[in-house]
Scaffold this active site. Structure first.
Site, mmCIF file in Angstrom:
data_model
loop_
_atom_site.group_PDB
_atom_site.id
_atom_site.type_symbol
_atom_site.label_atom_id
_atom_site.label_comp_id
_atom_site.label_asym_id
_atom_site.label_seq_id
_atom_site.Cartn_x
_atom_site.Cartn_y
_atom_site.Cartn_z
ATOM 1 N N ASP A 181 51.806 7.011 17.321
ATOM 2 C CA ASP A 181 50.702 6.173 16.830
ATOM 3 C C ASP A 181 49.529 6.997 16.324
ATOM 4 O OD1 ASP A 181 52.168 3.886 17.612
ATOM 5 O OD2 ASP A 181 51.534 4.252 19.675
ATOM 6 N N LYS A 187 51.009 8.307 11.347
ATOM 7 C CA LYS A 187 51.967 8.996 10.473
ATOM 8 C C LYS A 187 52.332 8.134 9.268
ATOM 9 C CE LYS A 187 54.839 9.432 13.892
ATOM 10 N NZ LYS A 187 53.958 9.010 14.989
ATOM 11 N N GLY A 214 56.799 2.198 15.057
ATOM 12 C CA GLY A 214 56.083 1.141 14.350
ATOM 13 C C GLY A 214 55.094 1.832 13.432
ATOM 14 N N HIS A 215 55.438 1.961 12.162
ATOM 15 C CA HIS A 215 54.582 2.670 11.216
ATOM 16 C C HIS A 215 53.844 1.658 10.342
ATOM 17 C CE1 HIS A 215 57.260 6.488 11.705
ATOM 18 N NE2 HIS A 215 56.518 6.233 12.749
ATOM 19 N N GLN A 270 57.410 8.675 16.675
ATOM 20 C CA GLN A 270 56.827 9.028 17.976
ATOM 21 C C GLN A 270 56.015 10.329 17.824
ATOM 22 O OE1 GLN A 270 60.548 8.220 18.159
ATOM 23 N NE2 GLN A 270 59.718 6.185 18.085
HETATM 24 P P1 IMP Z 1 61.687 4.241 24.050
HETATM 25 O O1 IMP Z 1 61.619 5.192 22.919
HETATM 26 O O2 IMP Z 1 61.665 2.798 23.620
HETATM 27 O O3 IMP Z 1 62.800 4.543 24.991
HETATM 28 O O4 IMP Z 1 60.353 4.407 24.927
HETATM 29 C C1 IMP Z 1 60.077 5.598 25.653
HETATM 30 C C2 IMP Z 1 58.578 5.876 25.673
HETATM 31 O O5 IMP Z 1 58.143 6.214 24.376
HETATM 32 C C3 IMP Z 1 57.703 4.696 26.101
HETATM 33 O O6 IMP Z 1 56.567 5.200 26.759
HETATM 34 C C4 IMP Z 1 57.283 4.081 24.775
HETATM 35 O O7 IMP Z 1 56.082 3.343 24.877
HETATM 36 C C5 IMP Z 1 57.102 5.326 23.950
HETATM 37 N N1 IMP Z 1 57.311 5.097 22.514
HETATM 38 C C6 IMP Z 1 58.487 4.913 21.864
HETATM 39 N N2 IMP Z 1 58.282 4.761 20.551
HETATM 40 C C7 IMP Z 1 56.964 4.869 20.357
HETATM 41 C C8 IMP Z 1 56.150 4.832 19.189
HETATM 42 O O8 IMP Z 1 56.617 4.707 18.057
HETATM 43 N N3 IMP Z 1 54.799 4.974 19.373
HETATM 44 C C9 IMP Z 1 54.274 5.183 20.612
HETATM 45 N N4 IMP Z 1 54.994 5.238 21.733
HETATM 46 C C10 IMP Z 1 56.327 5.080 21.597
HETATM 47 MG MG MG Z 2 53.354 3.418 16.002
#
Ligand code: IMP
Ligand code: MG
Length: 428
Positions: free
Chosen positions: A17, A20, A44-45, A226
Site C-alpha cells: 500500500d 505502487k 489492491g492497486h 505487497q
Molecule cells: P495474504 O497475502 O492474503 O496471505 O496475507 C498475508 C499478509 O499480507 C496479511 O497481513 C495481509 O494483510 C498482507 N497483505 C497481503 N496483500 C497485501 C497488499 O496488497 N497490501 C497490504 N497488505 C497485504
Molecule cells: Mg494495496
C-alpha cells in the site's frame, strides 16, 4: 542490433500500500509492457484517471494506458474467476483491452478450494496472520508441494481434472478436520473451470516475450505487489505473504535473467502503514493513528480493513534499499503530512535488553518489543498538492525528503502529492 530497452522493477519498500499502482501508472506512460511477477488477488492497486478510480487486483496497473501490453508472469497465482471479473469490469468501463493481456502458461491457478482453506485456517489458527482471505497461502503451498495446477494444464482436461480432484480432496478433508463446511465449493469450481478455455486463449510465453521486446529496444516495467516487509524471506515472518515480493523475484517470476533488469525503483510512503497482523514498530499513538488514517484514507483496497499507521521507519527502508538493490525511490503521499506541525523518523531500534540496532531483526517477536529511536523534524504546514517542481516545495518538506534519501541510501526520483496522474514531481 538496436540498443536494448530498459527493464524497471517497481517494488514496495514497506508493508504494501505504498502507492505502487499510482507510480506504475505514471511510469507506464513511457513503457511498452507491464508485467506482474508474484502475488495474486491479495493486491489492491488503486489508480485514478481523471475523476475515475480503478482498483486492480491481478491485471497490471499499466492496463489504463492505451496500447500497453500487460502480462501476468509465472510467479503469480491466478484466480480465474476473479481475473475475468476484473477483466470484464474494465471492458464495461470502456477500457480497450482486447489482445493486450497475456498470462504465463506457467502461472499457478488459484482454485476456489484455496480460498476456502485460507479462511478456515485463519479462523482456527493460534497465531493469526490477518490474511486477505484470497487463498494466497494455500495456493503457494500447493505450488511448493508440487500439487498445483498451471495455466498450461487447462489444455489437457483429463489430467487437469485428475490433479484438481486430488488437490481438492485433500483440502476437503482438511476443511472437515477444521469443522469448516465445503458447501458451494463445487459450484465455485464449476464456475472457475468454465472459464478455462477463455484463460487458455490468453496464455503466452512471458519470458521470451519480454526478452524479445527488450532486444527490440522496447521498455518493460515489472510491477511488484505487497512490500518488502511482507516478503516470505525478508519480511516479518510469519506475518508475511507467501511469495517473494522483493526485486530478486522479478526475474524468477517472469522468466528473464537478473542481468536484464536495468533499474529498481522502490516506492515508499512518506509515513508507514500496515494492514493485517504483525509488529509495526513505529506505530502512532491511538489519536494520531485515527487522524492520519483519515487524512490518508488508509483503508485496505482489497479488504476494506483500517490500516494501522505510523512514522516513517528508516530501519525498514534501509533494509528495502539493500534487499532490492534500489537505484531510485518514489516517495508517495507527501501531501498527507501537510498539516502536521512536527514529524518523527525512526532511525534505529532499542531492543528489550537496552542495546540499539540499525538492522531489522530477524526475530519478529523481538521486533514487536523494540522502542524506535526517533529524530524529530519540523512540519512544513503548507499545502503541497499543487506543487509540480521540487524547488517549489516548502523548504521543510525538501529537508524531510533529503533526510529520507540519506537514511534510505537511495535517491528520490519522484514525489507524489495526490492521487491524480498530474500530481507528481519528477526529480531530475
Ligand atoms: P495474504 O497475502 O492474503 O496471505 O496475507 C498475508 C499478509 O499480507 C496479511 O497481513 C495481509 O494483510 C498482507 N497483505 C497481503 N496483500 C497485501 C497488499 O496488497 N497490501 C497490504 N497488505 C497485504
Ligand atoms: Mg494495496
Amino acid at each position: 542490433m538496436s540498443q536494448p530497452g530498459s527493464c524497471t522493477v517497481v517494488v514496495g519498500c514497506q508493508w504494501g500500500d505504498e502507492g505502487k499502482g499510482k507510480i506504475v501508472d505514471v511510469l507506464a506512460e513511457n513503457v511498452d509492457i507491464v508485467a506482474r511477477y508474484q502475488g495474486g488477488a491479495n493486491a489492491g492497486h488503486t489508480v485514478h484517471v481523471g475523476d475515475a478510480e480503478f482498483v486492480l487486483h491481478q491485471i497490471p496497473s499499466g492496463i489504463l494506458h492505451e496500447g500497453r501490453r500487460c502480462l501476468l508472469g509465472n510467479g503469480v497465482v491466478l484466480d480465474i474467476h476473479q481475473f475475468f471479473e476484473e477483466y470484464d469490469a474494465l471492458v464495461a468501463r470502456g477500457i480497450d483491452i482486447d489482445g493486450r493481456v497475456g498470462v504465463s502458461s506457467r502461472a499457478q491457478l488459484l482454485m476456489p478450494y484455496h480460498r476456502f482453506l485460507d479462511k478456515a485456517v485463519e479462523n482456527s489458527a493460534e497465531v493469526k496472520i490477518g490474511t486477505t482471505g484470497r487463498g494466497i497461502g494455500p495456493a503457494y503451498e500447493d505450488k511448493a508441494g508440487r500439487r498445483g495446477v498451471r495455466v498450461a494444464d487447462l489444455g489437457n482436461t483429463k489430467r487437469l481434472h485428475e490433479r484438481i480432484d486430488a488437490a481438492k480432496a485433500r483440502v476437503v478433508q482438511r476443511l472437515d478436520e477444521l469443522g469448516w463446511g465445503s458447501e458451494d465449493l463445487d459450484r465455485a469450481m464449476d464456475e472457475a473451470l468454465a472459464l478455462g478455455d477463455r484463460l487458455l486463449a490468453l496464455s503466452t510465453e512471458v519470458g521470451p516475450e519480454i526478452s524479445a521486446s527488450l532486444r527490440a529496444g522496447k521498455s518493460v516495467l515489472l510491477e511488484g505487489a505487497q512490500g518488502t516487509a511482507l516478503d516470505l524471506d525478508h519480511g516479518t515472518y510469519p506475518f508475511v505473504t507467501s511469495s517473494n515480493t522483493t526485486a530478486g523475484a522479478a526475474a524468477t517470476g517472469t522468466g528473464i535473467g537478473p542481468t536484464q533488469v536495468t533499474d529498481v525503483i522502490g516506492v515508499v510512503k512518506a509515513y508507514t502503514t500496515r494492514v493485517g497482523e504483525g509488529p509495526l514498530p513505529s506505530a502512532f499513538e491511538p489519536e494520531m493513528d485515527d487522524h492520519v488514517r483519515t487524512l490518508g484514507g488508509e483503508f485496505g483496497a482489497t479488504t476494506g480493513r483500517p490500516r494501522r499507521c505510523g512514522w516513517f521507519d528508516s530501519v525498514l527502508t534501509r533494509l528495502a534499499s539493500q534487499v532490492n538493490g534500489l537505484t531510485g525511490v518514489a516517495v508517495t503521499k507527501l501531501d498527507v503530512l501537510d498539516t502536521l506541525h512536527e514529524l518523527q523518523i525512526a532511525t534505529a531500534y532499542r531492543l528489550p535488553d537496552g542495546s540499539v540496532t540499525e538492522h531489522f531483526p530477524a526475530d519478529t517477536w523481538a521486533l514487536g518489543k523494540v522502542e524506535p529511536v526517533y529524530e524529530t523534524m519540523p512540519g512544513w504546514q503548507a499545502p503541497t498538492t499543487e506543487v509540480r517542481k521540487l524547488e517549489d516545495l516548502p523548504p521543510r518538506a525538501r529537508a524531510y525528503l533529503d533526510r529520507i534519501e540519506e537514511l534510505t541510501n537511495a535517491s528520490v526520483r519522484w514525489v507524489s502529492v495526490g492521487t491524480k496522474r498530474s500530481q507528481i514531481i519528477p526529480v531530475a
